[in-house]
Design a protein around this motif. Sequence first.
Motif, PDB file in Angstrom:
ATOM      1  N   LEU A  19      45.394  33.972  40.083  1.00 27.63           N
ATOM      2  CA  LEU A  19      45.791  35.369  40.264  1.00 27.63           C
ATOM      3  C   LEU A  19      46.372  35.584  41.658  1.00 27.63           C
ATOM      4  N   SER A  20      45.775  34.978  42.654  1.00 26.34           N
ATOM      5  CA  SER A  20      46.287  35.100  44.025  1.00 26.34           C
ATOM      6  C   SER A  20      47.654  34.453  44.161  1.00 26.34           C
ATOM      7  N   ARG A  21      47.851  33.313  43.494  1.00 24.95           N
ATOM      8  CA  ARG A  21      49.169  32.651  43.559  1.00 24.95           C
ATOM      9  C   ARG A  21      50.245  33.476  42.864  1.00 24.95           C
ATOM     10  N   SER A  22      49.901  34.104  41.745  1.00 21.12           N
ATOM     11  CA  SER A  22      50.918  34.851  41.005  1.00 21.12           C
ATOM     12  C   SER A  22      51.128  36.267  41.530  1.00 21.12           C
ATOM     13  N   ALA A  23      50.076  36.906  42.040  1.00 22.06           N
ATOM     14  CA  ALA A  23      50.179  38.309  42.446  1.00 22.06           C
ATOM     15  C   ALA A  23      50.033  38.529  43.941  1.00 22.06           C
ATOM     16  N   GLY A  24      49.723  37.473  44.674  1.00 22.99           N
ATOM     17  CA  GLY A  24      49.507  37.621  46.110  1.00 22.99           C
ATOM     18  C   GLY A  24      48.031  37.815  46.422  1.00 22.99           C
ATOM     19  N   THR A  25      47.723  37.758  47.697  1.00 22.23           N
ATOM     20  CA  THR A  25      46.325  37.893  48.093  1.00 22.23           C
ATOM     21  C   THR A  25      45.827  39.319  47.873  1.00 22.23           C
ATOM     22  N   PRO A  26      44.533  39.475  47.666  1.00 24.48           N
ATOM     23  CA  PRO A  26      43.981  40.818  47.412  1.00 24.48           C
ATOM     24  C   PRO A  26      44.175  41.749  48.606  1.00 24.48           C
ATOM     25  N   SER A  27      44.401  43.010  48.311  1.00 20.72           N
ATOM     26  CA  SER A  27      44.505  44.023  49.358  1.00 20.72           C
ATOM     27  C   SER A  27      43.128  44.484  49.808  1.00 20.72           C
ATOM     28  N   ILE A  28      42.160  44.384  48.914  1.00 26.22           N
ATOM     29  CA  ILE A  28      40.804  44.826  49.237  1.00 26.22           C
ATOM     30  C   ILE A  28      39.812  43.963  48.460  1.00 26.22           C
ATOM     31  N   ARG A 110      47.239  46.942  40.273  1.00 29.30           N
ATOM     32  CA  ARG A 110      47.935  46.015  39.378  1.00 29.30           C
ATOM     33  C   ARG A 110      46.991  44.997  38.764  1.00 29.30           C
ATOM     34  N   HIS A 111      46.022  44.562  39.544  1.00 32.68           N
ATOM     35  CA  HIS A 111      45.065  43.562  39.069  1.00 32.68           C
ATOM     36  C   HIS A 111      43.708  43.825  39.699  1.00 32.68           C
ATOM     37  N   TYR A 112      42.682  43.452  38.982  1.00 32.39           N
ATOM     38  CA  TYR A 112      41.338  43.425  39.567  1.00 32.39           C
ATOM     39  C   TYR A 112      40.581  42.291  38.892  1.00 32.39           C
TER      40      TYR A 112
END
Length: 117
Positions: A19-28, A110-112
């Motif tokens: 998920l981090s590779r496809s959507a980027g690192t978490p904001s929170i 967008r994701h959790y």
Amino acid sequence: PIEGSMGNVSLMREEIRALSRSAGTPSIFFTLNPADGHNPLTSFLAGKDINVDALFDNPDSNYSSNDRLRTLAANPVAGAQFFHIMLDEFIDKFLGIKRTTKRGVFGRVRHYYGVVE
């Protein structure tokens, strides 16, 4: 993998990495820990006679903190129900997942990814 096993933990770790590779690192990142032993809703779910319409007016004033904790110990299903309700409400309302705009307190989600220990 078996729930809670090292294989399951490894799988979840890989899902988060993907998920981090496809959507980027978490904001929170945060840990949610509802205080089931101190919430009147848990007493209500355990079958205690409390006035849920008076939630901000001390609905279970007849019960001490120890009474609430004993009630929870005697009825762990009420604690599990409370946890499930709080988690669903947090995801639906706070994160806004069920809203058509997908906007919550932090804006558009967008994701959790959630893990229950």
